[in-house]
Design a protein around this motif. Structure first.
Motif, PDB file in Angstrom:
ATOM      1  N   MET A   1       0.827  -1.189   0.000  1.00 22.19           N
ATOM      2  CA  MET A   1       0.000   0.000   0.000  1.00 22.19           C
ATOM      3  C   MET A   1       0.876   1.259   0.000  1.00 22.19           C
ATOM      4  SD  MET A   1      -2.933   1.108   2.742  1.00 22.19           S
ATOM      5  CE  MET A   1      -3.740   2.697   2.632  1.00 22.19           C
ATOM      6  N   THR A   2       0.608   2.207  -0.870  1.00 23.68           N
ATOM      7  CA  THR A   2       1.383   3.427  -0.961  1.00 23.68           C
ATOM      8  C   THR A   2       1.118   4.311   0.244  1.00 23.68           C
ATOM      9  OG1 THR A   2       1.243   3.336  -3.366  1.00 23.68           O
ATOM     10  CG2 THR A   2       1.910   5.425  -2.391  1.00 23.68           C
ATOM     11  N   GLU A   3       2.199   4.850   0.840  1.00 23.46           N
ATOM     12  CA  GLU A   3       2.036   5.738   1.980  1.00 23.46           C
ATOM     13  C   GLU A   3       1.368   7.042   1.554  1.00 23.46           C
ATOM     14  OE1 GLU A   3       6.009   6.267   3.443  1.00 23.46           O
ATOM     15  OE2 GLU A   3       5.757   4.744   4.982  1.00 23.46           O
ATOM     16  N   ARG A   4       0.497   7.545   2.397  1.00 22.20           N
ATOM     17  CA  ARG A   4      -0.067   8.868   2.187  1.00 22.20           C
ATOM     18  C   ARG A   4       0.958   9.901   2.639  1.00 22.20           C
ATOM     19  NH1 ARG A   4      -5.466   9.564   0.934  1.00 22.20           N
ATOM     20  NH2 ARG A   4      -6.362   7.589   0.262  1.00 22.20           N
ATOM     21  N   ARG A   5       1.111  10.954   1.862  1.00 26.50           N
ATOM     22  CA  ARG A   5       2.125  11.974   2.139  1.00 26.50           C
ATOM     23  C   ARG A   5       1.497  13.161   2.840  1.00 26.50           C
ATOM     24  NH1 ARG A   5       5.169  13.252  -3.061  1.00 26.50           N
ATOM     25  NH2 ARG A   5       6.055  11.223  -2.551  1.00 26.50           N
ATOM     26  N   VAL A   6       2.027  13.517   4.008  1.00 26.74           N
ATOM     27  CA  VAL A   6       1.535  14.643   4.794  1.00 26.74           C
ATOM     28  C   VAL A   6       2.580  15.750   4.801  1.00 26.74           C
ATOM     29  CG1 VAL A   6       0.728  15.422   7.048  1.00 26.74           C
ATOM     30  CG2 VAL A   6       0.214  13.103   6.289  1.00 26.74           C
ATOM     31  N   LEU A   7       2.166  16.953   4.450  1.00 26.56           N
ATOM     32  CA  LEU A   7       3.038  18.121   4.538  1.00 26.56           C
ATOM     33  C   LEU A   7       2.720  18.866   5.829  1.00 26.56           C
ATOM     34  CD1 LEU A   7       5.010  20.316   3.515  1.00 26.56           C
ATOM     35  CD2 LEU A   7       3.088  21.286   2.206  1.00 26.56           C
ATOM     36  N   ILE A   8       3.695  18.991   6.725  1.00 28.58           N
ATOM     37  CA  ILE A   8       3.556  19.766   7.959  1.00 28.58           C
ATOM     38  C   ILE A   8       4.166  21.141   7.719  1.00 28.58           C
ATOM     39  CG2 ILE A   8       4.096  19.924  10.407  1.00 28.58           C
ATOM     40  CD1 ILE A   8       4.524  16.899  10.405  1.00 28.58           C
ATOM     41  N   VAL A   9       3.382  22.182   7.918  1.00 30.60           N
ATOM     42  CA  VAL A   9       3.870  23.549   7.736  1.00 30.60           C
ATOM     43  C   VAL A   9       3.797  24.263   9.077  1.00 30.60           C
ATOM     44  CG1 VAL A   9       3.670  25.679   6.409  1.00 30.60           C
ATOM     45  CG2 VAL A   9       2.905  23.510   5.399  1.00 30.60           C
ATOM     46  N   ASP A  10       4.945  24.394   9.721  1.00 34.47           N
ATOM     47  CA  ASP A  10       5.001  25.023  11.044  1.00 34.47           C
ATOM     48  C   ASP A  10       6.435  25.455  11.306  1.00 34.47           C
ATOM     49  OD1 ASP A  10       4.973  25.390  14.031  1.00 34.47           O
ATOM     50  OD2 ASP A  10       2.919  24.655  13.761  1.00 34.47           O
ATOM     51  N   ASP A  11       6.613  26.625  11.905  1.00 37.07           N
ATOM     52  CA  ASP A  11       7.972  27.107  12.165  1.00 37.07           C
ATOM     53  C   ASP A  11       8.480  26.699  13.548  1.00 37.07           C
ATOM     54  OD1 ASP A  11       6.217  28.760  13.499  1.00 37.07           O
ATOM     55  OD2 ASP A  11       7.448  30.556  13.245  1.00 37.07           O
ATOM     56  N   GLU A  12       7.725  25.872  14.268  1.00 38.16           N
ATOM     57  CA  GLU A  12       8.166  25.394  15.579  1.00 38.16           C
ATOM     58  C   GLU A  12       8.832  24.024  15.423  1.00 38.16           C
ATOM     59  OE1 GLU A  12       5.259  25.441  18.694  1.00 38.16           O
ATOM     60  OE2 GLU A  12       4.187  27.122  17.793  1.00 38.16           O
TER      61      GLU A  12
ATOM     62  N   VAL B   1      -2.281  15.506   1.939  1.00 40.95           N
ATOM     63  CA  VAL B   1      -2.958  16.367   2.906  1.00 40.95           C
ATOM     64  C   VAL B   1      -1.914  17.310   3.501  1.00 40.95           C
ATOM     65  CG1 VAL B   1      -2.638  14.718   4.799  1.00 40.95           C
ATOM     66  CG2 VAL B   1      -4.513  16.371   4.913  1.00 40.95           C
ATOM     67  N   VAL B   2      -2.368  18.504   3.894  1.00 41.81           N
ATOM     68  CA  VAL B   2      -1.476  19.517   4.463  1.00 41.81           C
ATOM     69  C   VAL B   2      -1.961  19.888   5.864  1.00 41.81           C
ATOM     70  CG1 VAL B   2      -0.554  21.859   4.215  1.00 41.81           C
ATOM     71  CG2 VAL B   2      -0.955  20.453   2.173  1.00 41.81           C
ATOM     72  N   VAL B   3      -1.026  19.952   6.810  1.00 42.37           N
ATOM     73  CA  VAL B   3      -1.301  20.469   8.153  1.00 42.37           C
ATOM     74  C   VAL B   3      -0.614  21.828   8.222  1.00 42.37           C
ATOM     75  CG1 VAL B   3      -1.017  20.115  10.627  1.00 42.37           C
ATOM     76  CG2 VAL B   3      -1.416  18.153   9.133  1.00 42.37           C
ATOM     77  N   LEU B   4      -1.403  22.894   8.309  1.00 45.45           N
ATOM     78  CA  LEU B   4      -0.889  24.257   8.133  1.00 45.45           C
ATOM     79  C   LEU B   4      -1.100  25.118   9.375  1.00 45.45           C
ATOM     80  CD1 LEU B   4       0.114  26.617   6.249  1.00 45.45           C
ATOM     81  CD2 LEU B   4      -2.286  26.878   5.557  1.00 45.45           C
ATOM     82  N   ASP B   5      -0.010  25.690   9.884  1.00 46.98           N
ATOM     83  CA  ASP B   5      -0.097  26.658  10.976  1.00 46.98           C
ATOM     84  C   ASP B   5      -0.397  28.032  10.386  1.00 46.98           C
ATOM     85  OD1 ASP B   5       0.101  27.714  13.556  1.00 46.98           O
ATOM     86  OD2 ASP B   5       2.215  28.211  13.270  1.00 46.98           O
ATOM     87  N   LEU B   6      -1.145  28.850  11.122  1.00 47.34           N
ATOM     88  CA  LEU B   6      -1.464  30.194  10.626  1.00 47.34           C
ATOM     89  C   LEU B   6      -0.354  31.196  10.911  1.00 47.34           C
ATOM     90  CD1 LEU B   6      -5.262  30.618  11.530  1.00 47.34           C
ATOM     91  CD2 LEU B   6      -4.241  29.962   9.335  1.00 47.34           C
ATOM     92  N   GLY B   7       0.407  30.992  11.985  1.00 46.64           N
ATOM     93  CA  GLY B   7       1.432  31.962  12.367  1.00 46.64           C
ATOM     94  C   GLY B   7       2.789  31.616  11.806  1.00 46.64           C
ATOM     95  N   LEU B   8       3.015  31.942  10.547  1.00 47.96           N
ATOM     96  CA  LEU B   8       4.288  31.651   9.881  1.00 47.96           C
ATOM     97  C   LEU B   8       5.146  32.911   9.807  1.00 47.96           C
ATOM     98  CD1 LEU B   8       2.864  29.393   7.041  1.00 47.96           C
ATOM     99  CD2 LEU B   8       4.016  28.647   9.126  1.00 47.96           C
ATOM    100  N   PRO B   9       6.474  32.770   9.706  1.00 49.83           N
ATOM    101  CA  PRO B   9       7.347  33.946   9.773  1.00 49.83           C
ATOM    102  C   PRO B   9       7.279  34.872   8.567  1.00 49.83           C
ATOM    103  CG  PRO B   9       8.627  31.953   9.371  1.00 49.83           C
ATOM    104  CD  PRO B   9       7.241  31.506   9.690  1.00 49.83           C
ATOM    105  N   ASP B  10       6.929  34.359   7.390  1.00 51.16           N
ATOM    106  CA  ASP B  10       6.983  35.207   6.197  1.00 51.16           C
ATOM    107  C   ASP B  10       5.617  35.649   5.682  1.00 51.16           C
ATOM    108  OD1 ASP B  10       6.383  32.583   5.509  1.00 51.16           O
ATOM    109  OD2 ASP B  10       7.364  32.706   3.558  1.00 51.16           O
TER     110      ASP B  10
END
Length: 228
Positions: free
Chosen positions: A1-12, A50-59
């Motif tokens: 089974m192919t792994e699902r790819r998760v993008l974590i977007v967080d500066d912590e 799927v993307v896990v996105l933080d709202l408080g990013l540096p840029d």
């Protein structure tokens, strides 16, 4: 089974260190970004599921990342943020986020929301025509609603309200999204009107209106149809 790819977007870095092994243990391939620009590049180049996105990013603000991502991708995006104001949640969801989780959060809740977001993505091109929850069955092709095998009589607006929610099971829809879909954009602010109809609908489909299990409330934000 192919792994699902998760993008974590967080500066912590600490948060990413916690999430990386937890996601890997559940069979996900994890990629990371620390900035909004990096997130947009990763969405375009790596095609995450799927993307896990933080709202408080540096840029840039996470809502700007969300808006730009939606210009070229329909990848499910789950907001993970310490901002707990209702206005922030509503703005993110109205901009195209699939769900919103406040920090601090439990890993179990995050995993459940990720699974739901992935189901949203897999259904994007083929919405369900029949769905069940706690003995309730909604057959959209036949316009038939039953509870424990018995037909339920709904008004046209109650039916439209139910199917608007049921077509997006486990997904949080804002008051404005629901009102626009059922009554039209001119009624986006009529939340009192929506509460009345939700109450009428629950009286017909829930076993206990004081403890609903099918249509759940996110206080101040909207409603969620739970597929059980």
């Amino acid at each position: 089974m192919t792994e699902r790819r998760v993008l974590i977007v967080d500066d912590e870095p600490q948060l990413r260190r916690v999430l990386r092994p937890a996601l890997a243990a559940c069979g996900y391939e994890v990629i990371e970004a620390e900035t909004g620009r990096g997130a947009l590049e990763a969405i375009a180049a790596s095609a995450p599921d799927v993307v896990v996105l933080d709202l408080g990013l540096p840029d840039m603000d996470g809502k700007d990342v969300l808006a730009r991502a939606r210009a070229f991708s329909q990848v499910p995006i789950l907001i993970l943020s310490a901002r707990d104001r209702e206005a922030e949640k509503i703005a993110a969801l109205d901009s195209g986020a699939d769900d919103y989780i406040e920090k601090p959060f439990s890993t179990g809740e995050l995993m459940a929301r990720l699974r739901a977001a992935l189901r949203h993505g897999s259904r994007a091109a083929d919405e369900p025509r029949e769905i069940e929850s706690c003995g309730l069955r909604v057959d959209m092709d036949r316009r038939l609603v039953t509870k424990n095998g018995q037909p339920i009589k709904l008004t046209p607006k109650e039916y439209d309200l139910l199917t608007t929610l049921a077509r997006r099971p486990d997904r949080l829809l804002t008051h404005g999204q629901i009102l626009s879909a059922v009554w039209g954009p001119a009624h986006r602010q009529d939340t009192h009107y929506l509460r009345v109809f939700i109450g009428q609908l629950r009286a017909k489909i829930e076993d206990d209106t004081a403890a609903p299990r099918i249509v759940l409330t996110e206080p101040g934000v909207g409603y969620r149809f739970v597929k059980a």
